[in-house]
Design a protein around this motif. Sequence first.
Motif, PDB file in Angstrom:
ATOM      1  N   VAL A 284      13.258  35.413  24.117  1.00 28.21           N
ATOM      2  CA  VAL A 284      13.902  36.176  23.047  1.00 28.21           C
ATOM      3  C   VAL A 284      12.894  36.534  21.957  1.00 28.21           C
ATOM      4  O   VAL A 284      12.855  37.680  21.463  1.00 28.21           O
ATOM      5  N   ALA A 285      12.068  35.563  21.577  1.00 27.59           N
ATOM      6  CA  ALA A 285      11.054  35.807  20.549  1.00 27.59           C
ATOM      7  C   ALA A 285      10.063  36.864  21.000  1.00 27.59           C
ATOM      8  O   ALA A 285       9.646  37.731  20.218  1.00 27.59           O
ATOM      9  N   GLY A 286       9.695  36.802  22.272  1.00 34.48           N
ATOM     10  CA  GLY A 286       8.757  37.784  22.805  1.00 34.48           C
ATOM     11  C   GLY A 286       9.327  39.186  22.772  1.00 34.48           C
ATOM     12  O   GLY A 286       8.632  40.149  22.401  1.00 34.48           O
ATOM     13  N   VAL A 287      10.591  39.299  23.174  1.00 32.15           N
ATOM     14  CA  VAL A 287      11.253  40.611  23.136  1.00 32.15           C
ATOM     15  C   VAL A 287      11.338  41.120  21.702  1.00 32.15           C
ATOM     16  O   VAL A 287      11.090  42.310  21.419  1.00 32.15           O
ATOM     17  N   ALA A 288      11.673  40.215  20.764  1.00 29.37           N
ATOM     18  CA  ALA A 288      11.786  40.604  19.359  1.00 29.37           C
ATOM     19  C   ALA A 288      10.445  41.075  18.799  1.00 29.37           C
ATOM     20  O   ALA A 288      10.373  42.106  18.107  1.00 29.37           O
ATOM     21  N   VAL A 289       9.388  40.338  19.108  1.00 26.76           N
ATOM     22  CA  VAL A 289       8.060  40.719  18.626  1.00 26.76           C
ATOM     23  C   VAL A 289       7.646  42.072  19.201  1.00 26.76           C
ATOM     24  O   VAL A 289       7.083  42.934  18.507  1.00 26.76           O
ATOM     25  N   THR A 290       7.947  42.271  20.496  1.00 27.30           N
ATOM     26  CA  THR A 290       7.607  43.544  21.131  1.00 27.30           C
ATOM     27  C   THR A 290       8.349  44.702  20.473  1.00 27.30           C
ATOM     28  O   THR A 290       7.769  45.769  20.184  1.00 27.30           O
ATOM     29  N   ALA A 291       9.656  44.482  20.225  1.00 29.56           N
ATOM     30  CA  ALA A 291      10.459  45.533  19.588  1.00 29.56           C
ATOM     31  C   ALA A 291       9.956  45.834  18.182  1.00 29.56           C
ATOM     32  O   ALA A 291       9.827  47.014  17.776  1.00 29.56           O
ATOM     33  N   LEU A 292       9.654  44.784  17.413  1.00 23.67           N
ATOM     34  CA  LEU A 292       9.156  44.981  16.055  1.00 23.67           C
ATOM     35  C   LEU A 292       7.797  45.673  16.057  1.00 23.67           C
ATOM     36  O   LEU A 292       7.518  46.533  15.208  1.00 23.67           O
ATOM     37  N   SER A 293       6.966  45.288  17.020  1.00 21.22           N
ATOM     38  CA  SER A 293       5.649  45.927  17.118  1.00 21.22           C
ATOM     39  C   SER A 293       5.793  47.414  17.411  1.00 21.22           C
ATOM     40  O   SER A 293       5.095  48.268  16.835  1.00 21.22           O
ATOM     41  N   TYR A 294       6.707  47.726  18.342  1.00 19.26           N
ATOM     42  CA  TYR A 294       6.938  49.132  18.690  1.00 19.26           C
ATOM     43  C   TYR A 294       7.453  49.902  17.481  1.00 19.26           C
ATOM     44  O   TYR A 294       7.013  51.026  17.193  1.00 19.26           O
ATOM     45  N   LEU A 295       8.409  49.297  16.742  1.00 14.62           N
ATOM     46  CA  LEU A 295       8.958  49.932  15.548  1.00 14.62           C
ATOM     47  C   LEU A 295       7.886  50.128  14.491  1.00 14.62           C
ATOM     48  O   LEU A 295       7.808  51.182  13.831  1.00 14.62           O
ATOM     49  N   LEU A 296       7.020  49.106  14.336  1.00 21.59           N
ATOM     50  CA  LEU A 296       5.947  49.184  13.355  1.00 21.59           C
ATOM     51  C   LEU A 296       4.977  50.306  13.692  1.00 21.59           C
ATOM     52  O   LEU A 296       4.512  51.045  12.815  1.00 21.59           O
ATOM     53  N   ILE A 297       4.674  50.474  14.976  1.00 18.28           N
ATOM     54  CA  ILE A 297       3.765  51.533  15.414  1.00 18.28           C
ATOM     55  C   ILE A 297       4.350  52.907  15.082  1.00 18.28           C
ATOM     56  O   ILE A 297       3.656  53.819  14.603  1.00 18.28           O
ATOM     57  N   ILE A 298       5.657  53.086  15.338  1.00 14.59           N
ATOM     58  CA  ILE A 298       6.317  54.361  15.049  1.00 14.59           C
ATOM     59  C   ILE A 298       6.254  54.664  13.555  1.00 14.59           C
ATOM     60  O   ILE A 298       5.961  55.799  13.129  1.00 14.59           O
ATOM     61  N   ILE A 299       6.537  53.654  12.737  1.00 14.54           N
ATOM     62  CA  ILE A 299       6.515  53.831  11.280  1.00 14.54           C
ATOM     63  C   ILE A 299       5.114  54.216  10.816  1.00 14.54           C
ATOM     64  O   ILE A 299       4.929  55.145  10.009  1.00 14.54           O
ATOM     65  N   ILE A 300       4.107  53.499  11.334  1.00 20.16           N
ATOM     66  CA  ILE A 300       2.727  53.774  10.921  1.00 20.16           C
ATOM     67  C   ILE A 300       2.326  55.183  11.316  1.00 20.16           C
ATOM     68  O   ILE A 300       1.695  55.923  10.542  1.00 20.16           O
ATOM     69  N   LYS A 301       2.692  55.560  12.555  1.00 22.07           N
ATOM     70  CA  LYS A 301       2.357  56.916  13.008  1.00 22.07           C
ATOM     71  C   LYS A 301       3.012  57.967  12.109  1.00 22.07           C
ATOM     72  O   LYS A 301       2.412  59.002  11.779  1.00 22.07           O
ATOM     73  N   ALA A 302       4.270  57.726  11.748  1.00 22.14           N
ATOM     74  CA  ALA A 302       4.986  58.681  10.890  1.00 22.14           C
ATOM     75  C   ALA A 302       4.332  58.782   9.524  1.00 22.14           C
ATOM     76  O   ALA A 302       4.174  59.880   8.954  1.00 22.14           O
ATOM     77  N   VAL A 303       3.946  57.625   8.966  1.00 20.65           N
ATOM     78  CA  VAL A 303       3.310  57.609   7.650  1.00 20.65           C
ATOM     79  C   VAL A 303       1.984  58.351   7.691  1.00 20.65           C
ATOM     80  O   VAL A 303       1.654  59.164   6.800  1.00 20.65           O
ATOM     81  N   ILE A 304       1.199  58.077   8.735  1.00 19.15           N
ATOM     82  CA  ILE A 304      -0.111  58.728   8.847  1.00 19.15           C
ATOM     83  C   ILE A 304       0.050  60.232   9.019  1.00 19.15           C
ATOM     84  O   ILE A 304      -0.658  61.044   8.404  1.00 19.15           O
ATOM     85  N   ALA A 305       1.021  60.622   9.888  1.00 22.33           N
ATOM     86  CA  ALA A 305       1.241  62.057  10.127  1.00 22.33           C
ATOM     87  C   ALA A 305       1.648  62.762   8.839  1.00 22.33           C
ATOM     88  O   ALA A 305       1.200  63.883   8.533  1.00 22.33           O
ATOM     89  N   LYS A 306       2.506  62.130   8.050  1.00 21.94           N
ATOM     90  CA  LYS A 306       2.969  62.716   6.795  1.00 21.94           C
ATOM     91  C   LYS A 306       1.819  62.849   5.802  1.00 21.94           C
ATOM     92  O   LYS A 306       1.688  63.855   5.095  1.00 21.94           O
ATOM     93  N   ALA A 307       0.946  61.835   5.780  1.00 24.07           N
ATOM     94  CA  ALA A 307      -0.193  61.868   4.864  1.00 24.07           C
ATOM     95  C   ALA A 307      -1.162  62.986   5.218  1.00 24.07           C
ATOM     96  O   ALA A 307      -1.700  63.678   4.348  1.00 24.07           O
ATOM     97  N   LEU A 308      -1.390  63.185   6.504  1.00 28.94           N
ATOM     98  CA  LEU A 308      -2.310  64.223   6.942  1.00 28.94           C
ATOM     99  C   LEU A 308      -1.777  65.617   6.611  1.00 28.94           C
ATOM    100  O   LEU A 308      -2.531  66.535   6.262  1.00 28.94           O
ATOM    101  N   LYS A 309      -0.446  65.809   6.726  1.00 30.85           N
ATOM    102  CA  LYS A 309       0.157  67.101   6.397  1.00 30.85           C
ATOM    103  C   LYS A 309      -0.015  67.418   4.919  1.00 30.85           C
ATOM    104  O   LYS A 309      -0.266  68.557   4.520  1.00 30.85           O
ATOM    105  N   GLN A 310       0.165  66.390   4.073  1.00 26.52           N
ATOM    106  CA  GLN A 310       0.043  66.610   2.639  1.00 26.52           C
ATOM    107  C   GLN A 310      -1.389  66.978   2.253  1.00 26.52           C
ATOM    108  O   GLN A 310      -1.629  67.719   1.310  1.00 26.52           O
ATOM    109  N   ASP A 311      -2.380  66.418   2.980  1.00 25.34           N
ATOM    110  CA  ASP A 311      -3.775  66.761   2.706  1.00 25.34           C
ATOM    111  C   ASP A 311      -4.056  68.226   3.087  1.00 25.34           C
ATOM    112  O   ASP A 311      -4.939  68.867   2.545  1.00 25.34           O
TER     113      ASP A 311
END
Length: 669
Positions: free
Chosen positions: A642-669
């Motif tokens: 269960v912990a492994g699945v949770a960590v994997t899901a959180l990692s995946y969610l974190l990656i999506i958030i980071i990608k979105a933040v980076i993409a938004k920052a690049l557009k503003q530049d």
Amino acid sequence: MASTVTERLLCLLCLLSSLHLTFSATSGQVAFESVPELENSMYKIIDGYPCVRLLNLSGEIGCANPGLDKVVAPIVKFKKDIELVQSSSLLVASYDFESFLSRVSSDSNFARNVAGVLVESGAQNQTHSEGSSPDKKFPQAEFSPYKNNEFNWNPTGSGIMWGLYDFPVFLLSESSTQSLQEIAVKNENKDTYAAEVTEFDLVMQTTKAGTHDSESCLRERTCLPLGGYSVWSALPAQNISSSSSKKPIVLTVASMDSASFFRDKSLGAESSLSGMITLLAAVDALSRIEDLDKLSKQLVFVVFTGEAWGYLGSRRFLLELDQHTDAVNGINSTLIETVIEVGSVGKGYDQGVKTFYAHTAEVSSSTNKTLSAIQKARDSLGTESIKYSTASESNPGIPPSSFMSFLKQNPHTPGVVLEDFDTSFTNKLYHSHLDDLSNINSSAIVAAASLVARTLYILASNKDLSDSSLNSVKVNSSLVDELLGCLLNCEPGLSCDLVNHYISPSSTCPGHYVGVIQGDPSEPFIGYVGDVSRFVWNFMADKTSGPLKNAGPCSENCSQTGGVCIKQEIDGKGVCAISTTRYVPAYSTRLKYESESWIVLPPNSSDPMGAADPVWTESNWNTISLRVYSVQGASYDHLVLVAGVAVTALSYLLIIIIKAVIAKALKQD
């Protein structure tokens, strides 16, 4: 804005890095430089003595893994009311062992979950006081020369050593017992996610090959016959070609082997090592008498092995006599006037008085002479602390003993069996692993040796001896104490000075299980002869040897001049001594060694005990081991998942958030 995003990413990376460092520090990681080091940290090897698989013509007894693989199960402390809900390794107190096996035989649901058994050592006071024998009430009754084979010679006998158990059983050493007790308590703690398990590696070759009786396993070479080498010696040494070898023979016998539920824990202090040590002490005392060559009778001593398993030694000895083989050259069976067997004599001690009983089969002039000689020998000791009596007439006959083999061959053989009991064993631990040095009394053995030595001197002299002559026969009590320490204890054990004076033993701790016989028994390879047999051979050859001019290192002509080479293991040279001491093979009379294999022979009418011979064999094995290690419980595995699945899901969610933040920052530049 880009700098703000960058700062946040750096903070996140720092947080992950600190978490990793914190986990590494708290987990106490250890660097292993090799695979063996890693294994040693994971597995704990447990010292123990296994119960092994033995076979006979009709089936199997003993213990083994039920299949072809190792057995792994969690350790649980056995309690009388315990209910097993899963396959378990049971830690059983020594005094509960018989009741545990009784429950196994009567409760199939309980037995189904018994994966293996660990028997505790130490804390044996209850078993010692009450007594516990794994043998039958009438041991080896099928070889009895009389019909009453229901007589209760062994009151504490349970017969458990003759059962078949489809699970491994180990007797733990005292140090391992303490470790396993702590582990069992830890396993009872339900708050822990890990469980300690035992891994039993007790896979028998007969199980792998599907050979479940002696005849099939010998044919497929998955087992070997039980057996070894008995030793006989003449005092004084014989010149076989001279007329002196035609003297009447007084034959004195004892046994060097014992048995127990656990193969390598068969000390047999009372039954039967006390008798053998008595015989060796008597030989030593008689060897110091002057003018031995003037005795009117020939003294012959035999120490049998394999007696606990169908009287292998005595039966084979008698067959060798009938066949006039080289192993018994010098003994004419027709000249044997009487047989004296020294049985269990180590407990003949009650309130300062040592009492011994003479058991006989029938009345004859030779037997009466022997009884009179024993009485005279006792009187010559000049003390009331040593008593002797003939056994009760209510007994059906002689107790279980090697003399039974002689009586089965010839019911009129004169003889006496000397024991420390009358109507039943005083040894409450007969064939128990607890029959150790604490179960006997050295002063009783000294008294028995004095009685035996003087009796033999009276019989061999065949004339009235003065008290002064008999008093010259003195037993060395220090030798008795030394023999007890060497043969019945691990300290000093077989590394004692006395044993090392004659042989180089293969182990320190003595064991008196008969073992298996290997190679051609008619030409024994010394490497296949057990430590105790080799010691007894060298000891008796030395004590019974006659004077030899210019005695020196052994040479090729030592045997040609009637000599034997003693102490050869010590320096490779040895000493040539004039002695009539021989090895005699001890194995079933129903077996024949031919073309480097063993063949089971049909019963022979000339062998009266052959029809009852089980033909015991011991299964081969590749390895026997026992170890403990930790495994995680199922609930812990689920939690990790269960912990492994949770960590994997959180990692995946974190990656999506980071990608979105980076993409938004690049557009503003």
